[in-house]
Design an enzyme around this catalytic site. Structure first.
Site, short mmCIF file in Angstrom:
data_model
loop_
_atom_site.label_atom_id
_atom_site.label_comp_id
_atom_site.label_asym_id
_atom_site.label_seq_id
_atom_site.Cartn_x
_atom_site.Cartn_y
_atom_site.Cartn_z
CD GLU A 1 -6.52 -14.91 41.81
OE1 GLU A 1 -6.52 -13.76 42.31
OE2 GLU A 1 -5.56 -15.70 41.93
CG ASP B 1 8.10 -1.68 30.41
OD1 ASP B 1 7.75 -0.85 29.56
OD2 ASP B 1 9.26 -1.77 30.85
C1 GLC Z 1 9.39 0.02 27.53
C2 GLC Z 1 8.78 1.38 27.73
C3 GLC Z 1 9.88 2.40 27.65
C4 GLC Z 1 10.90 2.12 28.71
C5 GLC Z 1 11.39 0.67 28.66
C6 GLC Z 1 12.10 0.28 29.92
O1 GLC Z 1 9.92 -0.14 26.26
O2 GLC Z 1 7.75 1.59 26.82
O3 GLC Z 1 9.39 3.71 27.76
O4 GLC Z 1 11.99 2.97 28.56
O5 GLC Z 1 10.34 -0.23 28.51
O6 GLC Z 1 11.19 0.15 30.98
#
Ligand code: GLC
Ligand code: CA
Length: 547
Positions: A259, A209
């Site tokens: 790993e 993310d």
């Molecule tokens: C990313 C995710 C989104 C979230 C953001 C914060 O963009 O896809 O859904 O709100 O990160 O974690």
């Protein structure tokens, strides 16, 4: 086939079709209105029949849901509303039994405010080790009443919030999502061990993310950065996003992925003003793959689409990582609806007007949605699908504001409706409470008539969107090659996007309102019923000629 089968293809992800599951909206096994792991497990035969290679599971971890699960209170457990670790293991086991890989979401930029680390930080003193895991600073201005810098939150407002003892903490997303300090060794170790925790349980890969925001320039005085990530310098010198140092984190992670046998895959979520820096995250010494969102940001426009496809293929080659395509996700209005909007209407503005100005023609939206999908699936590389797109679902643009859950709504002062319209729980049956999603309502209201798009209404029905996806994925398995050269054909016709792959597989998209000539070769699949005289408007056709 087991994931550790000796003959396993270690680069399976380079051409994989990955299906994103947003677990709270997929399938609810215990009728509490919230999708769960057991619900997903019970639908694995459906996904196997669809023909996907892997599931990317959006966060299912314990979370107070300030941001739909992207605010994580415990990175190594399952939210009790969604199940438990044993359910997760059963899911992975059964998925592997059906030759489906599992990719989990890792959210390293921020935790939930309910993560024990943040609770400790709040109790600890300024300057303590507990506060150093996050980004705490004294305020500026008289009495420190102003935030430490002009940094902004993606959901609106300042990226800083003040706590009772007067210090401020940084959150690039909601205030319930404090940003971690990636200069802190304990933070780095914690994530390396979290990756191992899930890899040891048998997961095949990770989706990272906001991967471009981890490394920040925290030297004093903090630099001004009033922009979000769409307006950045392209040289790695922004204080918040896409800094050069962020890549050392992923080089470290690559060693962890390697790993394992086969090595775990990873895909980065990053946002840049142009794709030129995107593919750097996919270098083989780093994550291997990164989402390329350039199709997702296009209108239904032939020249624009050709332009981004060309550029993405080049950019990915330079980096040596995998090539990817995405049309829809849990963060964006569903692609059939987007492609039905006039080019000058921004999807956010359309949503703000509840989808009423302008209204879109649902038939046209579905046509374009199918045509776009067949185009994407014929491109080299890997494709990411979002749950429900195989049903041709449209964005639910008129959700009543009382039902909205996305923090965007509140943080934008009720201006932007946010992302709930693509997160409405899936319709599985024509009728019944929650259209077969769970049996007792759903956490977001489903629109009337949703049953017409349900799995039940489409499964086995010739010409349905679901059957088109199944057939396309079946053909793609045979046709997809690792070779990424495209020959562009028919370029003089400004209404047609036409390319040929090295094995003679051709894809033609007709953007006009009139029939276009059929190419030579055997017709493999068409996004609309075949017409004897040509390719209908807003549709895509695959053919094959002997190479
Ligand atoms: C990313 C995710 C989104 C979230 C953001 C914060 O963009 O896809 O859904 O709100 O990160 O974690
Ligand atoms: Ca449930």
């Amino acid at each position: 086939m087991n994931h550790s089968h000796p003959a396993a293809d270690v680069s399976w992800w380079r051409t994989a079709v990955v299906y994103q599951v947003y677990p709270r909206s997929f399938s609810d096994s215990n009728a509490d209105g919230i999708g769960d792991i057991e619900g997903l497990r019970s639908r694995l035969p459906y996904l196997a029949d669809l023909g996907i290679d892997a599931i990317w599971l959006s966060p299912f971890y314990p979370s107070p849901l300030a941001d739909g699960g992207y605010d994580i209170a415990d990175y190594r457990d399952v939210d009790s509303r969604l199940g438990c670790l044993a359910d997760f293991d059963a899911l992975t086991h059964d998925a592997h039994g059906l030759a489906i890989k599992i990719i989990v979401d890792i959210v390293p930029n921020h935790t939930s405010e309910r993560h024990p680390w943040f609770e400790q930080a709040l109790r600890a003193a300024p300057g303590s080790a507990a506060r150093d895991r996050y980004i705490f600073r004294d305020g500026t201005g008289p009495d420190g009443k102003d935030p430490p810098s002009d940094w902004r939150s993606h959901f609106g407002g300042s990226a800083w919030d003040q706590i009772p003892d007067g210090q401020w903490y940084c959150h690039l997303f909601t205030r319930e999502q404090p940003d971690l300090n990636w200069g802190n060794e304990e933070v780095r170790q914690y994530f390396v061990n979290t990756l191992r925790f899930w890899a040891n349980r048998g997961v095949d890969g990770f989706r990272i993310d906001v991967a471009h925001s981890l490394a920040k320039d925290l030297s004093e005085p903090l630099r001004s950065q009033p922009h979000l990530d769409s307006q950045l310098p392209l040289d790695g010198t922004d204080p918040l996003y896409d800094r050069e140092e962020v890549h050392t984190i992923y080089e470290e992670w690559r060693k962890v992925f390697d790993e394992y046998d086969p090595p775990r895959m990873a895909v980065a979520e990053t946002w840049h003003p142009t794709s030129s820096r995107t593919y750097r995250y996919a270098r083989p010494t780093e994550l291997g793959q990164v989402f390329d969102f350039s199709l997702l940001k296009c209108s239904w426009d032939r020249d624009q689409l050709i332009g981004v496809i060309r550029r993405s293929i080049e950019d990915h080659r330079d980096a040596g990582g995998g090539l990817t395509w995405v049309l829809s996700s849990h963060d964006e209005p569903r692609h059939p609806s987007r492609f039905a909007l006039p080019a000058d209407v921004r999807p956010e503005a359309w949503l703000a007007g509840n989808g009423a100005s302008p209204t879109i023609d649902p038939k046209m939206a579905k046509r374009r949605g199918r045509a776009a999908t067949l185009m994407m699936l014929a491109l080299p590389g890997s494709a990411y699908l979002y749950q429900g797109e195989e049903l041709g679902l449209l964005e639910v643009a008129d959700l009543p504001v009382e039902s909205l859950q996305d923090p965007t709504w509140e943080r934008s002062g009720g201006v932007l409706k946010g992302r709930d319209g693509c997160r409405v729980p899936l319709p599985w049956t024509r009728a019944g409470s929650s259209f077969g999603f769970g049996g007792n309502g759903s956490w977001l209201p489903q629109p009337d008539g949703f049953g017409d798009d349900s799995v039940e209404a489409q499964d086995g029905i010739g010409g349905s969107c679901l059957e088109m996806y199944k057939e396309a994925l079946r053909l793609r398995k045979k046709l997809q090659t690792r070779d990424d050269t495209l020959d562009w054909l028919n370029t003089e016709d400004g209404d047609v996007l036409h390319f040929r792959r090295s094995n003679g597989w051709e894809c033609v998209v007709n953007f006009s309102g009139t029939l276009k000539p059929l190419p030579h070769g055997t017709v493999l699949i068409s996004s609309q019923p075949l017409h004897p005289l040509g390719i209908p408007g807003d549709s895509t056709l695959w053919t094959r000629r002997d190479p």
